[in-house]
Design a protein around this motif. Structure first.
Motif, PDB file in Angstrom:
ATOM      1  N   LEU A  53       0.697  -1.317   0.052  1.00  9.90           N
ATOM      2  CA  LEU A  53      -0.104   0.181  -0.163  1.00  9.90           C
ATOM      3  C   LEU A  53       1.216   1.707   0.377  1.00  9.90           C
ATOM      4  O   LEU A  53       0.160   2.536   0.174  1.00  9.90           O
ATOM      5  N   SER A  54       2.056   1.373  -0.290  1.00 12.44           N
ATOM      6  CA  SER A  54       3.405   2.134  -0.239  1.00 12.44           C
ATOM      7  C   SER A  54       2.150   2.950  -1.143  1.00 12.44           C
ATOM      8  O   SER A  54       2.258   3.436  -2.344  1.00 12.44           O
ATOM      9  N   GLY A  55       1.786   4.388  -0.962  1.00  7.17           N
ATOM     10  CA  GLY A  55       1.735   5.589  -0.962  1.00  7.17           C
ATOM     11  C   GLY A  55      -0.260   5.880  -1.202  1.00  7.17           C
ATOM     12  O   GLY A  55      -0.572   7.137  -1.658  1.00  7.17           O
ATOM     13  N   PHE A  56      -0.138   4.201  -0.978  1.00  4.58           N
ATOM     14  CA  PHE A  56      -1.567   4.959  -0.906  1.00  4.58           C
ATOM     15  C   PHE A  56      -1.879   6.024   0.393  1.00  4.58           C
ATOM     16  O   PHE A  56      -3.830   6.456  -0.018  1.00  4.58           O
ATOM     17  N   ASP A  57      -1.358   6.245   1.421  1.00  6.30           N
ATOM     18  CA  ASP A  57      -2.188   7.034   2.610  1.00  6.30           C
ATOM     19  C   ASP A  57      -1.977   8.548   2.394  1.00  6.30           C
ATOM     20  O   ASP A  57      -2.442   9.491   2.424  1.00  6.30           O
ATOM     21  N   ARG A  58      -1.170   8.573   1.049  1.00  2.00           N
ATOM     22  CA  ARG A  58      -1.177  10.217   0.339  1.00  2.00           C
ATOM     23  C   ARG A  58      -2.478  10.678  -0.501  1.00  2.00           C
ATOM     24  O   ARG A  58      -3.238  11.853  -0.453  1.00  2.00           O
ATOM     25  N   HIS A  59      -3.659   9.273  -0.451  1.00  2.00           N
ATOM     26  CA  HIS A  59      -4.015   9.580  -1.082  1.00  2.00           C
ATOM     27  C   HIS A  59      -5.840   9.757  -0.317  1.00  2.00           C
ATOM     28  O   HIS A  59      -7.387   9.926  -1.104  1.00  2.00           O
ATOM     29  N   CYS A  60      -5.751   8.531   1.006  1.00  2.00           N
ATOM     30  CA  CYS A  60      -7.418   7.789   1.539  1.00  2.00           C
ATOM     31  C   CYS A  60      -6.215   7.612   2.511  1.00  2.00           C
ATOM     32  O   CYS A  60      -5.060   7.705   2.940  1.00  2.00           O
ATOM     33  N   SER A  61      -7.600   7.666   3.212  1.00  2.00           N
ATOM     34  CA  SER A  61      -7.390   7.092   5.155  1.00  2.00           C
ATOM     35  C   SER A  61      -7.056   5.492   4.694  1.00  2.00           C
ATOM     36  O   SER A  61      -7.787   4.964   4.383  1.00  2.00           O
ATOM     37  N   LEU A  62      -5.938   4.944   5.184  1.00  5.72           N
ATOM     38  CA  LEU A  62      -5.595   3.789   5.174  1.00  5.72           C
ATOM     39  C   LEU A  62      -6.492   2.660   6.465  1.00  5.72           C
ATOM     40  O   LEU A  62      -6.736   1.664   5.100  1.00  5.72           O
ATOM     41  N   THR A  63      -7.121   3.732   7.316  1.00  6.17           N
ATOM     42  CA  THR A  63      -8.266   2.545   7.659  1.00  6.17           C
ATOM     43  C   THR A  63      -9.764   2.504   7.398  1.00  6.17           C
ATOM     44  O   THR A  63      -9.996   0.848   6.561  1.00  6.17           O
ATOM     45  N   GLU A  64     -10.155   3.197   5.903  1.00  9.32           N
ATOM     46  CA  GLU A  64     -11.051   3.104   5.495  1.00  9.32           C
ATOM     47  C   GLU A  64     -10.851   2.316   4.383  1.00  9.32           C
ATOM     48  O   GLU A  64     -11.653   1.868   3.569  1.00  9.32           O
ATOM     49  N   TYR A  65      -9.766   2.444   3.539  1.00  6.99           N
ATOM     50  CA  TYR A  65      -9.614   1.658   2.205  1.00  6.99           C
ATOM     51  C   TYR A  65      -9.060   0.277   2.851  1.00  6.99           C
ATOM     52  O   TYR A  65      -9.749  -0.649   1.960  1.00  6.99           O
ATOM     53  N   GLY A  66      -8.765   0.364   4.241  1.00  8.02           N
ATOM     54  CA  GLY A  66      -8.790  -1.904   4.536  1.00  8.02           C
ATOM     55  C   GLY A  66     -10.643  -1.983   4.808  1.00  8.02           C
ATOM     56  O   GLY A  66     -10.687  -3.013   4.809  1.00  8.02           O
ATOM     57  N   ARG A  67     -11.074  -1.401   5.901  1.00  7.10           N
ATOM     58  CA  ARG A  67     -12.657  -1.222   5.240  1.00  7.10           C
ATOM     59  C   ARG A  67     -13.349  -1.855   4.007  1.00  7.10           C
ATOM     60  O   ARG A  67     -14.199  -2.252   4.710  1.00  7.10           O
ATOM     61  N   ARG A  68     -12.762  -1.004   3.221  1.00  9.77           N
ATOM     62  CA  ARG A  68     -13.262  -0.847   1.957  1.00  9.77           C
ATOM     63  C   ARG A  68     -12.751  -2.580   1.555  1.00  9.77           C
ATOM     64  O   ARG A  68     -13.448  -3.837   0.647  1.00  9.77           O
ATOM     65  N   ILE A  69     -11.357  -2.698   1.403  1.00 11.90           N
ATOM     66  CA  ILE A  69     -11.204  -3.898   1.190  1.00 11.90           C
ATOM     67  C   ILE A  69     -11.900  -5.871   2.104  1.00 11.90           C
ATOM     68  O   ILE A  69     -12.368  -6.500   1.705  1.00 11.90           O
ATOM     69  N   ARG A  70     -12.011  -5.373   2.822  1.00 17.85           N
ATOM     70  CA  ARG A  70     -12.830  -5.803   4.241  1.00 17.85           C
ATOM     71  C   ARG A  70     -14.133  -6.406   3.366  1.00 17.85           C
ATOM     72  O   ARG A  70     -14.712  -7.858   3.327  1.00 17.85           O
ATOM     73  N   GLN A  71     -14.609  -5.328   3.379  1.00 19.42           N
ATOM     74  CA  GLN A  71     -16.444  -5.318   3.086  1.00 19.42           C
ATOM     75  C   GLN A  71     -16.497  -6.018   2.051  1.00 19.42           C
ATOM     76  O   GLN A  71     -17.340  -6.610   1.228  1.00 19.42           O
ATOM     77  N   THR A  72     -15.523  -5.249   0.601  1.00 23.28           N
ATOM     78  CA  THR A  72     -15.293  -5.927  -0.834  1.00 23.28           C
ATOM     79  C   THR A  72     -15.188  -7.614  -0.554  1.00 23.28           C
ATOM     80  O   THR A  72     -15.935  -8.415  -1.438  1.00 23.28           O
ATOM     81  N   VAL A  73     -14.423  -8.088  -0.031  1.00 22.41           N
ATOM     82  CA  VAL A  73     -13.986  -9.850   0.436  1.00 22.41           C
ATOM     83  C   VAL A  73     -15.089 -10.338   0.540  1.00 22.41           C
ATOM     84  O   VAL A  73     -15.459 -11.366   0.239  1.00 22.41           O
ATOM     85  N   LYS A  74     -15.841  -9.879   1.459  1.00 20.15           N
ATOM     86  CA  LYS A  74     -16.652 -10.330   2.732  1.00 20.15           C
ATOM     87  C   LYS A  74     -17.932 -10.114   1.461  1.00 20.15           C
ATOM     88  O   LYS A  74     -18.409 -11.470   1.253  1.00 20.15           O
ATOM     89  N   GLN A  75     -18.492  -9.357   0.502  1.00 18.34           N
ATOM     90  CA  GLN A  75     -19.311  -9.387  -0.268  1.00 18.34           C
ATOM     91  C   GLN A  75     -19.347 -10.201  -1.510  1.00 18.34           C
ATOM     92  O   GLN A  75     -20.220 -10.734  -2.197  1.00 18.34           O
ATOM     93  N   TRP A  76     -17.867 -10.064  -2.512  1.00 23.08           N
ATOM     94  CA  TRP A  76     -17.634 -11.038  -3.615  1.00 23.08           C
ATOM     95  C   TRP A  76     -17.230 -12.713  -3.463  1.00 23.08           C
ATOM     96  O   TRP A  76     -18.104 -13.132  -4.227  1.00 23.08           O
ATOM     97  N   THR A  77     -17.310 -12.736  -2.146  1.00 22.83           N
ATOM     98  CA  THR A  77     -16.655 -14.172  -1.438  1.00 22.83           C
ATOM     99  C   THR A  77     -17.482 -14.578  -0.456  1.00 22.83           C
ATOM    100  O   THR A  77     -17.431 -15.906  -0.687  1.00 22.83           O
TER     101      THR A  77
END
Length: 427
Positions: free
Chosen positions: A113-137
């Motif tokens: 995730l290098s550089g991602f913190d310049r554009h978004c909240s890492l916590t919120e990005y982690g929640r998006r990852i978590r929610q997407t994996v749960k929804q899709w799989t």
């Protein structure tokens, strides 16, 4: 606040085998569930409800039968074909979130995730990852975010256990790393283990924070250079390669992004054959053989101007094997099934799961292979490549130029890999 030079997210599937069973049987939610090993011998996965009953991981099943009957525990045999396919689906989903993924095991992956913190909240990005994996799989995951892999492991462990974190914990936030290190016992650090952990405890090093602050010379005497690198990782300096901290592997994965997009099936086959070769060496180095082989293909998800396609398939070998040529044979068949014309493939990989000790492989009376001879050939291959030069000898299927560079009485159906075992939905 200065930006960290590196950032990792460790995504770990929660109680993975149990979660796979629950995806296709919602009635298993919130009830005690356990999954057994090959031949239904030992407990290899437990739901949180089973853990609360005090059932230890790896215990022979017969020792827990009284607890199982008393608490109406649902028991399943391992279904590695299903788990391998679900794992591939989880990793394909994670590929949506970063161009660089390091698959560590069948249920864990590191994301760069290098550089991602310049554009978004890492916590919120982690929640998006978590929610997407749960929804899709349908698989629940926990996400730990930090500057190093060791810290990301700690973050993930706490994310699983903290109701406040709710499955996502970012240790780059001010003050969070100090609290996390203070709460983490030294033997729970990735790469320490009970043996080194007990030695450190005997010397008064109880927490991860105390280990982080230890003198370099003291940890070098205790654990050598690996220990020094681990301590530096706790301090936020990335220096510990994944191979230097190997826990017992549930599966072996070999995958790479291609140097250029590939449209030719033969090149895909050569690449997959090379990945098989790499993974098979790792199998033999730890004296294991694989019962299940998964192959996956994917295009570049970050190219919006190109059609997208990703897929995976898993095969069950008739006899567990560590033979490179045999594994290549099955992988080639899988590529024939997966490959579709008209796509520009960016990545492929193989995953070997259902690992068993080589000296405990159960043979088949109908098996026509001369496995004693094949074993000697593989030993000679490894000897030449280790003592002369890596890759000095290789199987022809890998190509020359390389321009791309059990007993299962309680097993559930292969819902995702067999037409005959699809889920039946009745009104």
């Amino acid at each position: 606040m200065p930006q960290p030079e590196s950032l990792f997210a460790l995504v770990d599937c929660n109680n993975f085998y149990v979660s796979c069973e629950r995806v296709f049987n919602p009635q298993l939610e919130n009830v005690p569930v356990m999954v057994l090993s090959n031949n239904d011998g030992c407990i290899v996965a437990r739901s949180n409800e089973v853990k609360a009953l005090g059932v230890p991981m790896g215990e022979p099943f017969f020792k827990s039968k009284e607890i199982v009957e008393k608490n109406n525990v649902r028991v399943f045999s391992s279904n590695y074909t299903l788990y391998g396919d679900m794992s591939a689906r989880v990793f394909a989903t994670l590929a949506q979130f970063t161009p660089e993924i390091e698959i560590y095991s069948i249920d864990e992956a590191f994301l760069n995730l290098s550089g991602f913190d310049r554009h978004c909240s890492l916590t919120e990005y982690g929640r998006r990852i978590r929610q997407t994996v749960k929804q899709w799989t349908g698989i629940p995951v926990s996400v730990g975010i930090a500057e190093t892999k060791v810290l990301a492991k700690i973050a993930n462990r706490l994310a699983k256990r903290s109701p406040r974190a709710d499955g996502v914990l970012d240790l780059t936030r001010p003050g969070y790393r100090e609290k996390a290190l203070e709460k983490t016992n030294v033997w729970d650090i990735w790469g320490i283990g009970r043996r080194h952990g007990q030695r450190l405890i005997d010397k008064g090093i109880i927490t991860a924070r105390q280990l982080r602050d230890i003198d370099d010379n003291a940890i070098r005497k205790q654990m050598g250079v690996v220990g020094v690198r681990l301590v530096y990782e706790l301090r936020g300096t990335t220096c510990l390669p994944l191979e230097l901290c190997p826990p017992p592997k549930k599966g072996i994965t070999s995958s790479r992004s291609f140097g250029r997009a590939i449209t030719d099936k033969q090149e895909i086959k050569e690449a997959v054959a090379a990945y098989i070769s790499t993974a098979a060496v790792k199998l033999r180095n730890q004296h294991s053989s694989t019962r299940y082989l998964t192959v996956f293909l994917m295009t570049n998800r970050f190219r919006d101007d190109e059609p997208q396609y990703n897929n995976a398939a898993t095969v069950e070998l008739p006899v567990a094997s560590d033979n490179t040529e045999e594994l290549m044979h099955y992988a080639e068949q899988v590529v024939d099934r997966l490959f579709k014309q008209g796509y520009r493939y960016k990545k492929a990989g193989v995953m070997m799961t259902g690992l068993v000790p080589t000296d405990q492989v159960q043979t088949d009376i109908f098996d026509g292979a001369d496995r004693n001879h094949d074993s000697k050939v593989m030993q000679a291959l490894d000897l030449v490549n280790s003592q002369i030069k890596k890759g000095a000898l290789q199987i022809a299927a890998q190509g020359s130029t390389q321009p791309w560079r059990m007993k299962c009485e309680k097993r559930t159906p292969n819902y995702t890999t067999s037409w005959k075992e699809l889920v039946n939905v009745r009104a």
